[in-house]
Write a protein that holds these residues in place. Structure first.
Motif, mmCIF file in Angstrom:
data_model
loop_
_atom_site.group_PDB
_atom_site.id
_atom_site.type_symbol
_atom_site.label_atom_id
_atom_site.label_comp_id
_atom_site.label_asym_id
_atom_site.label_seq_id
_atom_site.Cartn_x
_atom_site.Cartn_y
_atom_site.Cartn_z
ATOM 1 N N LEU A 1 -20.941 60.666 21.451
ATOM 2 C CA LEU A 1 -20.759 59.862 20.233
ATOM 3 C C LEU A 1 -22.126 59.671 19.590
ATOM 4 N N LYS A 2 -22.263 60.184 18.370
ATOM 5 C CA LYS A 2 -23.559 60.109 17.695
ATOM 6 C C LYS A 2 -23.582 58.938 16.706
ATOM 7 N N VAL A 3 -24.549 58.049 16.910
ATOM 8 C CA VAL A 3 -24.660 56.842 16.077
ATOM 9 C C VAL A 3 -26.137 56.663 15.713
ATOM 10 N N PRO A 4 -26.442 56.425 14.427
ATOM 11 C CA PRO A 4 -27.843 56.226 14.028
ATOM 12 C C PRO A 4 -28.455 54.999 14.708
ATOM 13 N N GLU A 5 -29.751 55.104 15.009
ATOM 14 C CA GLU A 5 -30.395 54.050 15.796
ATOM 15 C C GLU A 5 -30.326 52.645 15.181
ATOM 16 N N PRO A 6 -30.506 52.495 13.850
ATOM 17 C CA PRO A 6 -30.415 51.123 13.301
ATOM 18 C C PRO A 6 -29.043 50.497 13.552
ATOM 19 N N MET A 7 -27.998 51.325 13.505
ATOM 20 C CA MET A 7 -26.639 50.837 13.775
ATOM 21 C C MET A 7 -26.500 50.407 15.237
ATOM 22 N N LEU A 8 -27.114 51.154 16.130
ATOM 23 C CA LEU A 8 -27.057 50.807 17.555
ATOM 24 C C LEU A 8 -27.689 49.438 17.790
ATOM 25 N N THR A 9 -28.881 49.252 17.211
ATOM 26 C CA THR A 9 -29.604 47.995 17.400
ATOM 27 C C THR A 9 -28.774 46.837 16.859
ATOM 28 N N GLN A 10 -28.197 47.049 15.675
ATOM 29 C CA GLN A 10 -27.370 46.012 15.055
ATOM 30 C C GLN A 10 -26.172 45.646 15.948
ATOM 31 N N ARG A 11 -25.490 46.655 16.461
ATOM 32 C CA ARG A 11 -24.333 46.391 17.323
ATOM 33 C C ARG A 11 -24.750 45.681 18.598
ATOM 34 N N LEU A 12 -25.870 46.091 19.191
ATOM 35 C CA LEU A 12 -26.288 45.503 20.468
ATOM 36 C C LEU A 12 -26.704 44.048 20.288
ATOM 37 N N LEU A 13 -27.386 43.768 19.167
ATOM 38 C CA LEU A 13 -27.797 42.378 18.913
ATOM 39 C C LEU A 13 -26.566 41.513 18.664
ATOM 40 N N ALA A 14 -25.570 42.075 17.972
ATOM 41 C CA ALA A 14 -24.347 41.316 17.691
ATOM 42 C C ALA A 14 -23.585 41.032 18.984
ATOM 43 N N ARG A 15 -23.614 41.988 19.909
ATOM 44 C CA ARG A 15 -22.865 41.838 21.157
ATOM 45 C C ARG A 15 -23.563 40.862 22.100
ATOM 46 N N ALA A 16 -24.895 40.925 22.103
ATOM 47 C CA ALA A 16 -25.755 39.989 22.844
ATOM 48 C C ALA A 16 -25.224 39.575 24.206
ATOM 49 N N ARG A 17 -25.109 40.580 25.067
ATOM 50 C CA ARG A 17 -24.783 40.304 26.452
ATOM 51 C C ARG A 17 -26.046 39.751 27.118
ATOM 52 N N ALA A 18 -25.896 39.269 28.362
ATOM 53 C CA ALA A 18 -27.058 38.705 29.048
ATOM 54 C C ALA A 18 -28.217 39.705 29.110
ATOM 55 N N ASP A 19 -27.897 41.014 29.223
ATOM 56 C CA ASP A 19 -28.971 42.009 29.356
ATOM 57 C C ASP A 19 -29.400 42.585 28.004
ATOM 58 N N ASP A 20 -29.194 41.865 26.901
ATOM 59 C CA ASP A 20 -29.417 42.417 25.568
ATOM 60 C C ASP A 20 -30.481 41.706 24.709
#
Ligand code: ADP
Length: 180
Positions: free
Chosen positions: A109-128
């Motif tokens: 699954l190819k996703v541009p890096e800014p989108m990845l960062t945005q999704r990870l910050l939104a998800r904000a799991r303990a390891d994020d």
């Protein structure tokens, strides 16, 4: 399933698992469960995950092999988060051979890096935390992205645009999988 952190492997892995009636095996989920146990291995796993580092291959294999063996006996599996390194890919092929399982496809699954960062910050799991996210993205680029060429060379790579609504991604994957 191969994708950077935040790339949507978990979501698509679940969907494909439901669609094909085969088990979704997430190394991240298995490792997080192991990390919750108050054991020496659990504490070691937790420390790697908190830093955003890869857990050593042997620990991952010891945890995954019995799960994958049971899933193979029930008709197959979708691996999410594993393999993540070339040695793991070689181990995955060995396990598959032992279980008489064919690796049909490596879905990237190819996703541009800014989108990845945005999704990870939104998800904000303990390891994020932001710093850990940057580190995990770097680890992906260095350790995991070589697997894309590895599977392309083996003729089983299916590359899909991961920057679309989940339904469209699932549809793209399903159309492009080899016939059963
Ligand atoms: P993401 O894809 O968002 O990074 P995962 O749930 O797949 O999330 O993985 C979370 C963490 O679990 C990783 O950062 C790593 O520490 C550990 N991990 C998961 N799979 C593996 C693996 N195959 N090998 C080593 N470490 C792994």
């Amino acid at each position: 399933m191969i994708a950077a952190p935040g790339g949507g492997k978990g979501t698509q892995g679940e969907r494909l698992s439901a669609k094909f009636g085969i088990q979704h095996v997430s190394s991240g989920d298995l490792l997080r469960a192991a990390a919750r146990a108050d054991t020496p291995v659990g504490r070691e796993v937790a420390a790697y995950q908190e830093r955003g580092d890869l857990v050593p291959d042997q620990i991952v294999l010891d945890l995954l092999t019995p799960v994958v063996t049971a899933a193979a006996a029930r008709g197959g599996y979708i691996l999410d988060g594993f393999p993540r390194t070339l040695p793991q890919a070689i181990a995955a092929a060995d396990v598959g051979r032992r279980l008489d399982v064919t690796l049909d496809a490596a879905v990237c699954l190819k996703v541009p890096e800014p989108m990845l960062t945005q999704r990870l910050l939104a998800r904000a799991r303990a390891d994020d935390s932001a710093e850990v996210i940057r580190h995990r993205l770097r680890v992906f680029a260095e350790a995991t992205s070589p697997l894309i060429d590895y599977y392309r060379d083996r003729g089983i790579l299916v590359e899909v645009n991961g920057d679309q609504p989940p339904d469209a991604i699932t549809a793209d994957i399903v159309t492009r999988l080899p016939p059963a």
